[in-house]
Scaffold this active site. Structure first.
Site, PDB file in Angstrom:
ATOM      1  N   HIS B 264       1.653   4.263   2.866  1.00  0.00           N
ATOM      2  CA  HIS B 264       0.789   3.294   2.184  1.00  0.00           C
ATOM      3  C   HIS B 264       1.627   2.289   1.384  1.00  0.00           C
ATOM      4  CE1 HIS B 264      -3.097   2.227   0.148  1.00  0.00           C
ATOM      5  NE2 HIS B 264      -2.265   1.854  -0.811  1.00  0.00           N
ATOM      6  N   GLU B 265       2.505   2.799   0.552  1.00  0.00           N
ATOM      7  CA  GLU B 265       3.294   1.901  -0.303  1.00  0.00           C
ATOM      8  C   GLU B 265       4.289   1.082   0.524  1.00  0.00           C
ATOM      9  OE1 GLU B 265       2.100   1.442  -3.092  1.00  0.00           O
ATOM     10  OE2 GLU B 265       0.892   3.278  -3.251  1.00  0.00           O
ATOM     11  N   HIS B 268       2.487  -1.949   1.711  1.00  0.00           N
ATOM     12  CA  HIS B 268       2.480  -2.988   0.660  1.00  0.00           C
ATOM     13  C   HIS B 268       3.839  -3.693   0.620  1.00  0.00           C
ATOM     14  CE1 HIS B 268      -1.358  -2.383  -1.322  1.00  0.00           C
ATOM     15  NE2 HIS B 268      -1.141  -1.107  -1.593  1.00  0.00           N
TER      16      HIS B 268
END
Lengths: 501, 501
Positions: B264-265, B268
């Site tokens: 997820h990160e 980003h």
């Protein structure tokens, strides 16, 4: 506290906060910043430095200072309030004396000079670095003229790092030190060498991390307001007394590196952690000088950490952490960490030889500034002094004149602060020993709190309220005297090497 | 580029550098800052924020902007230059619309409300938090009135996080989503539950660290411009595209936590690393919105990371890193990471239930803002909607209305950006699949570069030059349509749970 001083403190507090942020940025750059970020990081530093400079030199800053001066006029000139203002005045005057153009030229030049120096050192080719170094000295001389001095151009430079010291005071200090060190070094060279195998072998880095941090914390380094990370060059940095971080470097084959770098940096950190709360963010809220700072790191590293008492205390901890270590007795460890021999590199030097490296640099800086020595003749002069003081000649310039980053980044007049720190540490230790009952016994039992409390009260509590020589006088009742250091070294090394000097 | 735009860019570049410094300070606070430093750190943040605010809202900033506007007038309004100025205008107007007094009142209030919320959550006692929350909504309503809106007060708030979105657009989005999710969730509740034991067991944290970072780097996260650390709540932060850092959190017994937080990160981070060089430091140099940001994290976490193709690819790597793992087949791993069941806590929710948590929060925010719902009646309304949407009722308020920090820190109108991100991720994936030949096969072979290149070109390259809805239109050829996400979920979960819906 009067209203004007309060307003002046708010102003210096703001600049101090921005300075703390700049220190955090620098810490990150040396610890965790990814390599690709260098360009964007310079941009960030540039913007912040410009803001700090413009706030520090603004006419508003001058007005606030003037009003605060008027307000404290007539009060005790040694009071914290009066000293806040007088130290603030000195800093302000210094920062407005230097023309902005010269400041940016120096900073641009040094930014490029550092890469030139890196390449020159890599290739061990002084001629690559010589033109940049000449320009650094030329620009530094210009800056010194703007800053002003009475006797010697060196005075303007050293005063930035060690307020109150002068070329004459440093020269006299070395005159009372160097001949003794040369004699001691020569004596050791003729004695059988000490065995340092007890601190060599295999020491796992994760284990060293836990061990050194535990030791630092037992000395009194407050980890609730600190932490330890790893960098190529160990350092201590402070983002207020509530956040004082140290770094170290480990050598898996050599325990001395990581352990003694930690003791050294923890000494710096305990100083920063010990300055008074109520002066935070004011001109007297930090350290008195680089020399006094170094006295704290050296005291914990050497007077404490390289003592027989400390060896007795740490020995069981060491054996518990590194059961495979070949150190059989505390005495073997003690002798190993006190091995002395002449070496080419300053940062690897021991207590006997270290200050000879500094004296050499001081003398060469003075000669370059006065014009007695030309930059092109520097390598020869370096090597000649190495031979005279240490009895060895560097095989190349990378191991000689090109070893330190200081001159490449414009730090001229800075080296003597290391020696001042060494001498002050011995003098402070002597005073602590006369005041604290059974100090050696306490160290041997791991009771470090009384020593830290004495340093807190007699050194840290003064912060920058007093000048370095005033701190020495207050803490020891006498001016700085190299005899303490000489006596300490001669006592210790005559014993270890069986000399009768 | 004209001279005035150049000067305006220098100004925004300076503010941008200070914002990057603020982000670094925040990163340090969440990763390595010692606990005792909190007070001094607030002071540093306060000084820096004040400087950023005053530079952003100065009359000089207004003049530079006005001159730049005059200079670009008449040029293509979609050109990067024109958009730099129009986005800059929107930001500037927003920041000067809010009175300084209100801004400081909000920030003081939220600083104290967060401790009140922490205590209330600790004690699971909503009545402790209710007065602070009421004040937060009152102050937010005042701010919204200053910011201005045409139709609904919510529009003024959501526009700060998701430019162009409105209460009406979000309401319509959820109307086309919620009934489907409720139906799917009910279907899963009646089917035999999936076995997630393949991702439970014992996964050593150092091993997880190395494994997740390796996976992130294989996806395309550039570690020369990034790094991974550990924090209580995982996040991604950017100090320019050259320094984009992620954090994660590991659970030694549950592999999903650390691995999927990293995916997820990293999603980003790849967005931030992919914005154009030449717009850095300008108003269009960052992300288009929080929703578009979340579309990137969710795409890598879910469309990629929870696909069967990815399970096939990662399986041998997983077995190599964790030979003791009980995952026997890629299919067992695939099913385990796609287990769905209603839960009380939003951040632990799965792809089916997550957006129901958001719809609930959106509806309650609207009702509180419009006055249809009183703060005292919030817990009952929360629990009622939980039962209606998810079929479960929280046993206490800590597991219900008190779970999120958002309202405590004044983030109202923020939650829908999470759902927008989820929907956009599905729509982007569909487009990527039609354009990139054999995308699923490529994922299965660990060839992630073509997907990253497509996202670079169709999403990242636009940075904030275009509004979120424009980015979606440009990348997918159509406006945002929840049908893509619904189709994706129904296909996947009908298969996994054997449903025929």
């Amino acid at each position: 506290m009067g209203e004007h001083l309060q307003r002046y403190r708010e102003h210096t507090g703001k600049i101090s906060s921005l300075g703390q942020i700049a220190a955090l940025i620098d810490w990150d750059q040396q610890t965790y910043m990814p390599a690709g970020a260098a360009g964007a990081r310079s941009e960030q530093i540039g913007v912040l430095s410009e803001l700090i400079h413009s706030l520090s030199t603004s006419s508003e800053a001058g007005d606030l200072l003037k009003h605060a001066e008027d307000e404290v006029a007539g009060s005790d000139p040694d009071s914290p309030e009066a000293r806040m203002v007088s130290v603030g005045r000195k800093n302000y005057d210094r920062s407005i004396k230097l023309p902005a153009d010269l400041v940016s030229e120096i900073s641009r030049h040094c930014a490029s000079a550092i890469s030139v120096w890196e390449e020159a050192r890599e290739k061990s080719d002084f001629s690559l670095f010589a033109p940049a170094l000449k320009k650094t000295f030329d620009l530094t001389k210009q800056a010194a003229e703007y800053l002003g001095y009475t006797d010697h151009i060196y005075d303007a430079l050293i005063d930035q790092y060690e307020p109150g010291s002068t070329q004459a005071s440093v020269k006299s200090m070395f005159a009372n030190l160097v001949p003794h060190l040369v004699k001691l070094n020569a004596g050791i060279a003729n004695a059988p060498q000490v065995d340092d195998s007890p601190i060599r072998g295999s020491f796992s880095v994760p284990q060293q991390r836990a061990f050194t941090l535990d030791i630092a914390s037992r000395l009194g380094y407050d980890l609730n307001r600190g932490r330890q990370d790893e960098t190529a060059h160990p350092f201590c940095t402070s983002f207020s007394k509530y956040d004082v971080r140290i770094t170290t470097r480990y050598d898996e084959q050599f325990l001395q590196q990581g352990l003694y770098a930690t003791l050294h940096e923890a000494g710096h950190a305990m100083y920063e952690q010990g300055v008074p709360d109520e002066w935070q963010g004011t001109p007297i809220g930090g350290a008195a000088s680089l020399g006094i700072h170094e006295s704290q790191s050296r005291l914990w590293e050497n007077q404490v950490g390289r003592s027989r008492a400390f060896a007795n205390w740490i020995f069981p901890h060491l054996k518990a952490a590194f059961p495979g270590s070949s150190a059989d007795t505390p005495e073997a460890f003690y002798r190993a960490v006190n091995k002395s021999e002449p070496s080419f590199i300053r940062v690897e030097a021991d207590e006997v030889t270290y200050n000879l490296h500094i004296a050499l640099r001081f003398e060469l800086e003075c000669a370059l500034l006065s014009g007695e020595l030309a930059v092109k003749d520097l390598p020869a002069a370096w090597n000649e002094k190495m031979q005279a003081y240490l009895g060895i000649t560097p095989p190349d310039n990378a191991l000689g004149v090109l070893q330190d980053v200081h001159w490449a980044i414009g730090l001229i007049g800075y080296f003597p602060t290391y020696s001042i720190g060494n001498l002050v540490s011995a003098q402070l230790w002597n005073s602590a020993e006369t005041v604290i009952p059974d100090l050696t016994g306490k160290i041997q039992r791991g009771e470090f709190a009384p020593l830290l409390a004495w340093l807190n009260q007699n050194v840290h509590a003064h912060a920058a309220r007093f000048l370095p020589h005033e701190v020495v006088q207050l803490a020891t009742g006498a001016p700085l005297d190299p005899a303490h250091y000489v006596k300490y070294l001669f006592g210790k090394y005559s014993d270890i090497y069986g000399l009768s000097l």
